[in-house]
Design a protein around this motif. Structure first.
Motif, PDB file in Angstrom:
ATOM      1  N   GLU A  86       0.830  -1.202   0.000  1.00 49.84           N
ATOM      2  CA  GLU A  86       0.000   0.000   0.000  1.00 49.84           C
ATOM      3  C   GLU A  86       0.863   1.250   0.000  1.00 49.84           C
ATOM      4  O   GLU A  86       2.017   1.231   0.402  1.00 49.84           O
ATOM      5  CB  GLU A  86      -0.920   0.011   1.232  1.00 49.84           C
ATOM      6  N   THR A  87       0.281   2.358  -0.444  1.00 45.29           N
ATOM      7  CA  THR A  87       1.002   3.630  -0.474  1.00 45.29           C
ATOM      8  C   THR A  87       0.411   4.595   0.559  1.00 45.29           C
ATOM      9  O   THR A  87      -0.751   4.469   0.963  1.00 45.29           O
ATOM     10  CB  THR A  87       0.936   4.274  -1.872  1.00 45.29           C
ATOM     11  N   GLU A  88       1.238   5.561   0.951  1.00 40.55           N
ATOM     12  CA  GLU A  88       0.829   6.601   1.892  1.00 40.55           C
ATOM     13  C   GLU A  88       0.248   7.796   1.132  1.00 40.55           C
ATOM     14  O   GLU A  88       0.681   8.108   0.015  1.00 40.55           O
ATOM     15  CB  GLU A  88       2.038   7.082   2.697  1.00 40.55           C
ATOM     16  N   THR A  89      -0.702   8.468   1.742  1.00 37.43           N
ATOM     17  CA  THR A  89      -1.193   9.745   1.216  1.00 37.43           C
ATOM     18  C   THR A  89      -0.469  10.846   1.965  1.00 37.43           C
ATOM     19  O   THR A  89      -0.627  11.003   3.177  1.00 37.43           O
ATOM     20  CB  THR A  89      -2.713   9.880   1.422  1.00 37.43           C
ATOM     21  N   VAL A  90       0.370  11.599   1.237  1.00 39.78           N
ATOM     22  CA  VAL A  90       1.220  12.612   1.854  1.00 39.78           C
ATOM     23  C   VAL A  90       0.876  13.984   1.287  1.00 39.78           C
ATOM     24  O   VAL A  90       0.612  14.126   0.087  1.00 39.78           O
ATOM     25  CB  VAL A  90       2.719  12.290   1.600  1.00 39.78           C
ATOM     26  N   LEU A  91       0.877  14.989   2.139  1.00 41.29           N
ATOM     27  CA  LEU A  91       0.618  16.357   1.708  1.00 41.29           C
ATOM     28  C   LEU A  91       1.623  16.762   0.639  1.00 41.29           C
ATOM     29  O   LEU A  91       2.829  16.516   0.788  1.00 41.29           O
ATOM     30  CB  LEU A  91       0.734  17.291   2.916  1.00 41.29           C
ATOM     31  N   PRO A  92       1.207  17.370  -0.467  1.00 41.44           N
ATOM     32  CA  PRO A  92       2.148  17.809  -1.501  1.00 41.44           C
ATOM     33  C   PRO A  92       3.233  18.718  -0.924  1.00 41.44           C
ATOM     34  O   PRO A  92       2.997  19.473   0.021  1.00 41.44           O
ATOM     35  CB  PRO A  92       1.260  18.556  -2.498  1.00 41.44           C
ATOM     36  N   ALA A  93       4.420  18.661  -1.519  1.00 39.30           N
ATOM     37  CA  ALA A  93       5.574  19.374  -0.977  1.00 39.30           C
ATOM     38  C   ALA A  93       5.353  20.886  -0.921  1.00 39.30           C
ATOM     39  O   ALA A  93       5.784  21.558   0.025  1.00 39.30           O
ATOM     40  CB  ALA A  93       6.815  19.058  -1.810  1.00 39.30           C
ATOM     41  N   GLN A  94       4.687  21.453  -1.925  1.00 42.38           N
ATOM     42  CA  GLN A  94       4.506  22.901  -1.934  1.00 42.38           C
ATOM     43  C   GLN A  94       3.595  23.361  -0.795  1.00 42.38           C
ATOM     44  O   GLN A  94       3.799  24.448  -0.225  1.00 42.38           O
ATOM     45  CB  GLN A  94       3.959  23.388  -3.280  1.00 42.38           C
TER      46      GLN A  94
END
Length: 418
Positions: free
Chosen positions: A379-387
């Motif tokens: 599974e993958t993580e949902t991460v806040l976009p870098a910007q």
């Protein structure tokens, strides 16, 4: 007494017997006759110090190619891809370090002007002693050897000469420039061959109100896919034999016993080694034989000890150098730190660093290792976009750093602001 209680007592007794048997068996091996790990034995003329070069992998936070027309291509938080990007420029960096002249302090404006002219930017993630980094790259440190640097930029002179300059910042907002014998033509060819990376920019180029090293945080337009991770104690898989040999304890002279919570304690004169069931290993010594005669050998020693003890048990994680801290109270005392790293992303845990080794007068006086085993999941993580993470960081004045947070109960990938 209930049957369940009897079963629990019998099970605990068997575990203790098995652990005691394991200790007795390892005490019979040739390894313990000398108290030294033969795989990392020092050369006869080294005075007992491990001074040989350790092939320890550098895990940079980001590698970015900057062109004079404002183009930016970067690799960050992307495991093998970012390491390969660093490897692409590693030999050239080694040449620049080895031939570097006396460092000259410059303004931040001069540092940014060099970036604007084009070159290669490296965010090493923490301040690296450049004599250690250059030794790992197989070269001497040149004039830059006396410095630490977290940010490195390989670029050209303002007059457009043929030689490359080395621009450095250690994280204290002081910038330096060193002349080198490395050639611009070679750097340009290396940059042209760089095919990895996504569109990116520095935080200051996005108009974010940040200063110091935070201004040079690499903001990727698109983050790489971040996998979920599970964690567990790696206690059972830890290489205790290598650990005992590494700290120089002789089992024929040491007394050992188990505490009520299952912690194994080994005592030899003023040396104490504790191995807890939760995987936390602690070593304390009032004094000891020097094992390092300079900073390079100390860092190499710490990396070797940690790799021996944690490498087998770490699973899908690697170990990364995480910095050095000198003592304010004791002369010639400093601590080398190491962290776990998964796919180029550092791991932060409640216990602090994965490893810390304190040297006093060249001897190891304190050591702590957190033995953990990490497994990459599908599974993958949902991460806040870098910007967006960078915009939040601008409000707090810190730099956004992507990390796996290991709370002990679970692992999640989040932005941290430091």
């Amino acid at each position: 007494m209930h049957k369940a209680q009897v079963f629990t007592l019998v099970r605990r007794g068997l575990i203790v017997l098995l652990l005691c048997s394991a200790v007795l068996l390892t005490m019979q091996t040739d390894f313990f006759q000398s108290g030294e790990n033969p795989a990392h034995a020092a050369a006869p003329d080294s005075g007992g110090a491990r001074t040989e070069n350790v092939l320890f992998t550098v895990h940079p936070r980001a590698v970015m190619v900057c062109t004079a027309d404002g183009g930016r291509a970067a690799s960050a938080y992307n495991g093998d891809d970012t390491e390969q990007a660093f490897s692409h420029f590693a030999a050239f960096l080694g040449e620049a370090l080895g031939s570097s002249g006396t460092p000259e302090e410059i303004t931040e404006r001069g540092f940014r002007a060099a970036i604007a002219r084009g070159g290669v930017f490296l965010d090493l993630g923490c301040p690296y002693p450049l004599d250690v980094l250059s030794a790992w790259l197989g070269t001497g440190g040149g004039g830059a050897a006396a410095l630490d640097a977290m940010l490195v930029f390989l670029g050209t002179e303002a007059d457009g000469g043929d030689a490359v300059c080395l621009y450095l910042c250690s994280g204290n907002e002081v910038f330096y420039r060193c002349t080198t014998a490395a050639q611009t033509e070679t750097l340009t060819a290396r940059m042209g061959d760089f095919l990895q990376g996504s569109a990116a920019a520095f935080a200051f180029e996005r108009g974010l109100s940040v200063s110091g090293t935070s201004a040079y945080t690499v903001i990727l337009e698109t983050l790489p896919e971040i996998q979920r991770v599970s964690a567990a104690s790696g206690y059972e898989a830890a290489d205790a034999v290598s650990l005992l040999g590494a700290v120089g304890m002789n089992s024929y002279l040491a007394a050992s016993y188990f505490e009520s919570d299952g912690t194994l304690v080994c005592v030899e004169n003023e040396k104490t080694l504790r191995v807890a069931p939760d995987g936390v290993v602690q070593y304390r010594a009032e004094a000891g034989e020097p094992v390092a005669d300079d900073l390079l050998s100390a860092v190499n020693y710490a990396c070797t000890v940690a790799t021996d003890a944690l490498g087998v048990s770490a699973g899908d994680a690697d170990l990364m150098f995480a910095g050095i801290e000198a003592s304010d109270d004791v002369d010639e005392e400093y601590t080398v730190y190491l962290d776990y790293c998964i796919n180029g992303i550092p791991v932060r845990m409640a216990e602090g660093h994965a490893g810390s080794v304190t040297f006093s007068g060249g001897a190891v006086t304190r050591l702590q290792l957190v033995v953990r085993r990490y497994t990459l999941l599908t599974e993958t993580e949902t991460v806040l976009p870098a910007q967006y993470a960078a915009a939040i960081a601008a409000e707090t004045g810190g730099a956004p750093v992507l990390a796996y947070m290991d709370s002990g109960d679970g692992v999640s990938c989040v932005w941290m602001y430091g």
